[in-house]
Enzyme design. Structure first.
Site, PDB file in Angstrom:
ATOM      1  N   GLY A  67       0.408  -1.168   0.193  1.00 36.02           N
ATOM      2  CA  GLY A  67      -0.076  -0.580  -0.562  1.00 36.02           C
ATOM      3  C   GLY A  67       0.167   1.271  -0.151  1.00 36.02           C
ATOM      4  N   SER A 109      -9.334  -6.454   0.117  1.00 37.52           N
ATOM      5  CA  SER A 109      -9.553  -4.980  -0.135  1.00 37.52           C
ATOM      6  C   SER A 109     -10.403  -4.284   0.216  1.00 37.52           C
ATOM      7  CB  SER A 109      -8.493  -4.064  -0.972  1.00 37.52           C
ATOM      8  OG  SER A 109      -8.804  -2.711  -1.186  1.00 37.52           O
ATOM      9  N   PHE A 146      -6.710   0.536  -6.086  1.00 40.45           N
ATOM     10  CA  PHE A 146      -5.735  -0.475  -6.646  1.00 40.45           C
ATOM     11  C   PHE A 146      -4.939   0.547  -7.327  1.00 40.45           C
ATOM     12  CE2 PHE A 146      -7.105  -4.734  -4.814  1.00 40.45           C
ATOM     13  CZ  PHE A 146      -7.022  -4.409  -3.932  1.00 40.45           C
ATOM     14  N   TYR A 185       2.818   0.193   8.756  1.00 35.75           N
ATOM     15  CA  TYR A 185       1.769   0.867   7.572  1.00 35.75           C
ATOM     16  C   TYR A 185       2.141   1.782   7.657  1.00 35.75           C
ATOM     17  CZ  TYR A 185      -0.475   3.375   3.295  1.00 35.75           C
ATOM     18  OH  TYR A 185      -0.689   3.753   1.946  1.00 35.75           O
ATOM     19  N   LYS A 196      -3.982 -12.941   1.390  1.00 36.19           N
ATOM     20  CA  LYS A 196      -3.938 -11.692   2.536  1.00 36.19           C
ATOM     21  C   LYS A 196      -5.418 -11.890   2.729  1.00 36.19           C
ATOM     22  CE  LYS A 196      -2.498  -7.317   3.767  1.00 36.19           C
ATOM     23  NZ  LYS A 196      -2.258  -5.827   3.344  1.00 36.19           N
ATOM     24  N   ASN A 206      -9.100   4.898   3.976  1.00 35.69           N
ATOM     25  CA  ASN A 206      -8.488   4.593   2.180  1.00 35.69           C
ATOM     26  C   ASN A 206      -9.105   3.903   1.675  1.00 35.69           C
ATOM     27  OD1 ASN A 206      -7.269   2.277   0.164  1.00 35.69           O
ATOM     28  ND2 ASN A 206      -6.774   1.767   2.820  1.00 35.69           N
ATOM     29  N   ASN A 209     -11.780  -1.959  -1.140  1.00 33.72           N
ATOM     30  CA  ASN A 209     -12.181  -1.016  -2.714  1.00 33.72           C
ATOM     31  C   ASN A 209     -12.293  -0.778  -3.867  1.00 33.72           C
ATOM     32  OD1 ASN A 209     -11.952   1.425  -0.241  1.00 33.72           O
ATOM     33  ND2 ASN A 209      -9.309   0.394   0.090  1.00 33.72           N
ATOM     34  N   THR A 210     -12.288  -2.647  -4.258  1.00 35.94           N
ATOM     35  CA  THR A 210     -12.397  -3.413  -5.551  1.00 35.94           C
ATOM     36  C   THR A 210     -14.270  -4.120  -5.083  1.00 35.94           C
ATOM     37  OG1 THR A 210     -10.334  -3.040  -5.772  1.00 35.94           O
ATOM     38  CG2 THR A 210     -12.344  -4.420  -7.116  1.00 35.94           C
ATOM     39  N   ASN A 241       2.392  -7.611  -3.815  1.00 33.69           N
ATOM     40  CA  ASN A 241       0.826  -8.215  -4.023  1.00 33.69           C
ATOM     41  C   ASN A 241       0.314  -7.814  -4.616  1.00 33.69           C
ATOM     42  OD1 ASN A 241      -1.678  -6.907  -2.763  1.00 33.69           O
ATOM     43  ND2 ASN A 241      -0.842  -7.366  -0.837  1.00 33.69           N
ATOM     44  N   ASN A 301      -5.992  -7.224   6.743  1.00 35.26           N
ATOM     45  CA  ASN A 301      -5.822  -6.107   5.292  1.00 35.26           C
ATOM     46  C   ASN A 301      -6.235  -4.954   6.079  1.00 35.26           C
ATOM     47  OD1 ASN A 301      -5.976  -4.161   3.530  1.00 35.26           O
ATOM     48  ND2 ASN A 301      -6.268  -5.977   2.010  1.00 35.26           N
TER      49      ASN A 301
END
Length: 356
Positions: free
Chosen positions: A69, A180, A121, A322, A218, A117, A182-183, A146, A247
């Site tokens: 990320g 994730s 991607f 992170y 993941k 966030n 976000n997809t 990743n 994640n």
């Protein structure tokens, strides 16, 4: 102290994604040359033998790495390891280039030491990342890759297969990201019935590349316990090399930030301190189910040397961070490495003997 002043007086006044770009550009300028990185490594990189870990058939100078990320494009791995990370996981990389979601798409929640966030991607695609990784890197740098699903790809298996084929020759290990938020539809691929064909497809990609590397998956912190158990059983049955847990989360429970601040950040994955409890619980559950068979990379809410030591004691083989790096600044990894070495010495640990 200097970083804290810079963060409070400058970086907090610009949006999070712009601050990230300013930070990475500064990193490239300061540590752009091999001699500068060599000097930085002498001062900052982990060298204490107690930190060394043998895992995934690889030698890690320490168990603390940078989570995926931060360096989506594989543009900063040498500089980031010079700051003190034991390894860097780049990405998430998709088979095809894509711009990601509209900006703004990254937000800070300082009261919670967290980020939100919904990047989506954003990256230049697998071929571009492969070209960067093909360049000579500094000695001893360990890089994980990743990979995720291109948003518009209709055939997820073919998409992951293409990424694996392009990137495997340049990766020390590969992570299938199905977690994730976000997809659209990506997290559905964590279901065992859908995840197993992806594992098969990625292995076909590795075979086509003629380059076998350790393969991990993941998972999200939001999985129900029974689904975590199912993924663990699948990992054992398909002989994966490990699991990265966890994640970001879609939960907003227990946050200290104001309701206005949380609403302003909007949808997306939450990272940072609020994940610590759940991430640790997932780690403990996975290790109980997996025994000593697989590597577990623990990530989520790791902020200090004590946090890293706690994850190692709970069964993690490697640990990633992170958000704490974003808040803690460029000297954060080195500080944590020194503190971790002291704690491991005090505990009489010998991490170098650990090989899964």
């Amino acid at each position: 102290m200097i970083w804290r002043l810079l963060f409070e007086l400058v970086l907090r006044r610009v949006d999070a994604e712009t601050a990230h770009r300013l930070g990475t550009r500064t990193l490239d300028v300061v540590l752009g040359s091999r001699w500068a990185r060599r000097l930085a490594r002498r001062a900052l990189a982990p060298r204490d033998p107690v930190l060394r870990v043998r895992a995934l058939g690889l030698d890690f100078p320490s168990p603390l790495g940078l989570a995926a990320g931060f360096d989506k494009e594989a543009a900063h791995v040498d500089a980031l390891t010079a700051l003190g990370f034991g390894f860097v996981e780049i990405g998430t990389v998709t088979a095809q280039p894509q711009p990601g979601n509209p900006r703004p798409r990254m937000f800070r929640l300082p009261a919670d030491r967290a980020l939100v966030n919904r990047m989506g991607f954003n990256n230049a695609g697998a071929q571009a990342a492969a070209a960067r990784l093909a360049r000579a890197r500094d000695p001893g740098v360990v890089v994980g890759v990743n990979i995720g699903k291109t948003k518009l790809a209709e055939d997820a298996a073919a998409d992951y297969r293409a990424s694996a084929q392009a990137l495997a020759p340049h990766a020390d290990y590969l992570v299938i990201n199905v977690s994730s938020p976000n997809t659209p539809g990506l997290r559905d691929l964590q279901a065992v019935a859908q995840l197993e064909p992806l594992i098969v497809a990625v292995r076909e990609g590795l075979a086509a590349a003629g380059h076998t590397v350790p393969l991990l998956v993941k998972i999200a912190p939001d999985l129900a316990d029974e689904d975590i158990d199912a993924v663990a059983e699948l990992a054992l049955r398909t002989r994966l090399d490990g699991i990265v847990a966890t994640n970001t989360t879609i939960s907003r429970a227990g946050l200290r930030s104001t309701a206005e601040g949380i609403a302003g950040a909007g949808a997306g994955g939450l990272s940072g301190a609020p994940l610590a409890e759940r991430s640790l619980a997932v780690l403990l559950r996975l290790r109980a189910r997996l025994g000593d068979e697989l590597v577990i990379v623990s990530v989520g809410g790791v902020e200090s040397a004590t946090d890293v030591a706690t994850r190692l004691a709970a069964g993690a083989t490697l640990v990633q961070a992170y958000t704490a790096f974003v808040y803690g600044g460029p000297l954060w990894p080195s500080r944590v490495q020194r503190g971790l070495a002291r704690q491991l010495h005090d505990a009489g640990s010998n991490r170098a003997a650990d090989d899964r």
